[in-house]
Design a protein around this motif. Structure first.
Motif, PDB file in Angstrom:
ATOM      1  N   THR A  39       7.443  -6.813   3.846  1.00  0.00           N
ATOM      2  CA  THR A  39       6.285  -5.889   4.369  1.00  0.00           C
ATOM      3  C   THR A  39       5.024  -5.621   3.343  1.00  0.00           C
ATOM      4  N   SER A  40       5.436  -5.463   2.212  1.00  0.00           N
ATOM      5  CA  SER A  40       4.407  -4.955   1.033  1.00  0.00           C
ATOM      6  C   SER A  40       3.297  -6.060   1.143  1.00  0.00           C
ATOM      7  N   PHE A  41       3.954  -7.336   1.219  1.00  0.00           N
ATOM      8  CA  PHE A  41       2.901  -8.366   1.147  1.00  0.00           C
ATOM      9  C   PHE A  41       1.733  -8.333   2.119  1.00  0.00           C
ATOM     10  N   HIS A  63       7.645   5.063   2.943  1.00  0.00           N
ATOM     11  CA  HIS A  63       6.288   5.553   2.555  1.00  0.00           C
ATOM     12  C   HIS A  63       5.194   5.120   3.543  1.00  0.00           C
ATOM     13  N   GLY A  64       5.679   5.048   4.722  1.00  0.00           N
ATOM     14  CA  GLY A  64       4.767   5.013   5.873  1.00  0.00           C
ATOM     15  C   GLY A  64       3.513   3.977   5.456  1.00  0.00           C
ATOM     16  N   GLY A  65       2.320   4.514   5.655  1.00  0.00           N
ATOM     17  CA  GLY A  65       1.149   3.539   5.448  1.00  0.00           C
ATOM     18  C   GLY A  65       0.549   3.808   4.172  1.00  0.00           C
ATOM     19  N   VAL A  90       1.788  -9.424  10.655  1.00  0.00           N
ATOM     20  CA  VAL A  90       2.270  -8.264  11.297  1.00  0.00           C
ATOM     21  C   VAL A  90       3.321  -7.677  10.555  1.00  0.00           C
ATOM     22  N   CYS A  91       3.479  -6.345  10.313  1.00  0.00           N
ATOM     23  CA  CYS A  91       4.658  -5.728   9.694  1.00  0.00           C
ATOM     24  C   CYS A  91       4.713  -4.227  10.245  1.00  0.00           C
ATOM     25  N   VAL A  92       5.711  -3.645   9.717  1.00  0.00           N
ATOM     26  CA  VAL A  92       6.205  -2.489  10.205  1.00  0.00           C
ATOM     27  C   VAL A  92       6.035  -1.480   8.986  1.00  0.00           C
ATOM     28  N   ARG A 126      17.027  -9.041  -0.115  1.00  0.00           N
ATOM     29  CA  ARG A 126      16.971 -10.109   0.979  1.00  0.00           C
ATOM     30  C   ARG A 126      15.850 -11.051   0.695  1.00  0.00           C
ATOM     31  N   GLU A 127      14.663 -10.506   0.533  1.00  0.00           N
ATOM     32  CA  GLU A 127      13.345 -11.141   0.383  1.00  0.00           C
ATOM     33  C   GLU A 127      12.629 -10.476  -0.802  1.00  0.00           C
ATOM     34  N   GLN A 128      12.037 -11.708  -1.462  1.00  0.00           N
ATOM     35  CA  GLN A 128      11.124 -11.169  -2.596  1.00  0.00           C
ATOM     36  C   GLN A 128       9.704 -10.765  -1.963  1.00  0.00           C
ATOM     37  N   TRP A 156       1.882   1.230  -1.057  1.00  0.00           N
ATOM     38  CA  TRP A 156       0.810   0.528  -2.253  1.00  0.00           C
ATOM     39  C   TRP A 156       0.505   1.855  -2.959  1.00  0.00           C
ATOM     40  N   SER A 157      -0.166   2.633  -2.238  1.00  0.00           N
ATOM     41  CA  SER A 157      -0.895   3.682  -3.019  1.00  0.00           C
ATOM     42  C   SER A 157      -0.007   4.574  -3.827  1.00  0.00           C
ATOM     43  N   LEU A 158       1.017   4.978  -3.229  1.00  0.00           N
ATOM     44  CA  LEU A 158       1.946   5.953  -3.719  1.00  0.00           C
ATOM     45  C   LEU A 158       2.967   5.462  -4.763  1.00  0.00           C
TER      46      LEU A 158
END
Ligand code: FAD
Length: 416
Positions: A152-154, A90-92, A62-64, A145-147, A95-97
């Motif tokens: 979230t991206s992952f 970049h909301g949802g 899950v992510c935001v 902080r995180e790679q 990745w795309s943009l």
């Protein structure tokens, strides 16, 4: 006109249109004589079914989504002697943009031709900004902080969805649609350059929109709608239009079936590709957890690109950022499944690291305003069970694997 409209449907359009209003059903009837559709439908008869079983759920995450009603923030700000270029929200569609938004951010950052650039954040916006700044001649250090594998991206689905929860139509500035189109076209062209690369970070796959009007019933229009901006038709020329599949040739027993092509991001492979590109160009990553802009100024860098995603809400006190919770489940990979499906507000995407299943049962407002990243396994179980209906014995008419009823009534799959 109907054909054009179907061709312009993105994921959001499919969920709202094909699944909710039965648009695809009407189109299938109207276009049944179309020359290409039966041929594609016949090809579809060779599809291998998705083995949609709850006991094949390998992972739920899950992510935001970092949603800004005005659209992503891509603009410069002076912080003492430091030029900060923001690139978040970049909301949802992150990745795309990514490549398009980061191209704009890096252009702003490189105006004074700095030798060193700091990027804050190592999600997809941070990495694409960092790689583009390297290509523009800068030495780049990422502070995060995180790679990427922990960001979230992952945890994204991995589809080309450039206007998914990107802005609110009544809040975005009048020129935002042009900015969006520029970002989308640049990003699309760059993603395309990764098709066919080792590890298959990006690929094009078929996707089917399957609707079954008899079971629409209670599942339609449940939940409030939100005035999300929709710009997909501005880039309708980038992808071929959706086509109806004739019921005779479709492997799905359903009232209507249509087929389109989607660009899919194999997130695990794409992440590795981007990380190696960055490191091979001499990039450095340092762990850092900034509590305020002053701590960023204290780095002493002339130019910083701020790609902190939802983290910008706390770090930059950007209260316009709205969390939009989203959850995906990974089914055990099926290497011979190369198509996606949308059925009754459930999306299945055939990623190489597992079939990703996502539920939109709450409609487009699902998760809006929810920041808690708490896994709701039942949500994923319900989604997989809906998919299972589509591939159940008696409904599935494709080949490759055949379904057999076990003595307990539960179906299992084996090679034909
Ligand atoms: C369920 C779901 C499915 C999705 N599917 C898709 C999809 O199919 N296609 C698509 O295009 N998009 C999709 N998205 C949206 C996409 O995931 C996001 O838009 C994107 O990941 C945002 O990337 P980012 O780099 O801005 O943020 P993040 O990935 O969150 O990265 C932010 C980085 O900043 C760092 N950071 C934050 N605050 C600080 C701080 N104070 N100090 C130091 N470092 C900090 C973090 O550690 C991290 O490294 C989906 C989102 C969700 C939730």
């Amino acid at each position: 006109m109907q054909r054009e409209r179907l061709g312009r449907l993105g994921r959001r359009g499919l969920l709202q249109g094909a699944l909710v209003s039965g648009l695809a059903s009407g189109l299938a009837g109207g276009l049944a004589g179309c020359a290409t559709a039966p041929r594609r439908g016949a090809e579809a008869a060779n599809l291998v079914p998705i083995d949609a079983r709850v006991d094949r759920i390998a992972d739920v995450s899950v992510c935001v989504r970092p949603f800004r009603p005005a659209g992503p923030r891509v603009e410069p700000e002076s912080l003492g002697d430091t030029l900060v270029v923001h690139n978040y929200g970049h909301g949802g569609s992150g990745w795309s943009l990514s490549w398009g938004s980061s191209t704009r951010a890096v252009r702003l950052a490189m105006q004074g031709s700095p030798r060193d650039v700091a990027v804050i954040g190592c999600g997809v916006l941070g990495l694409t900004s960092a790689i583009l700044a390297q290509r523009a001649g800068a030495r780049v250090t990422i502070y995060a902080r995180e790679q990427l594998p922990l960001t979230t991206s992952f945890r994204a689905t991995g589809e080309w969805t450039p206007d998914s929860r990107i802005a609110l139509a009544h809040v975005a500035a009048p020129d935002f649609a042009d900015v969006w189109e520029d970002m989308a076209r640049t990003a699309f062209a760059t993603h395309r350059g990764y098709i066919g690369k080792p590890g298959t970070p990006v690929e094009m796959v078929d996707q089917y929109a399957v609707s079954d009007e008899s079971s629409f019933g209670s599942r339609i229009l449940n939940g409030p709608s939100i005035d999300f901006a929709s710009y997909g038709r501005r880039i309708a020329d980038l992808m071929p239009p959706w086509q109806p599949v004739s019921p005779d040739a479709s492997p799905f027993e359903a009232t209507s079936v249509s087929r389109g092509e989607i660009m899919m991001f194999n997130i695990t492979e794409y992440t590795q590709t981007l990380m190696s590109q960055f490191h091979q160009a001499g990039g450095q990553i340092q762990r850092a957890d900034f509590q305020s802009p002053a701590e960023i100024a204290a780095l002493g860098k002339k130019v910083v690109i701020n790609c902190t995603g939802y983290g910008a809400r706390a770090l930059w006190q950007d209260d316009t950022l709205v969390p939009v919770r989203g959850q995906i489940a990974h089914l055990i990979p099926q290497p011979n499944v190369h198509y996606g499906v949308v059925y009754q507000r459930v999306l299945a995407v055939p990623r190489r690291d597992g079939i990703v299943v996502q539920s939109f049962e709450g409609g487009e407002a699902q998760g809006y305003g929810i920041a808690a990243e708490t896994i709701d396994r039942d949500e994923s179980v319900r989604a997989v069970m809906i998919l299972a209906e589509l591939f159940a014995p008696g409904r599935w008419r494709g080949s490759g694997l055949q379904a057999f009823l076990t003595p307990t009534g539960r179906h299992s799959m084996r090679h034909a």
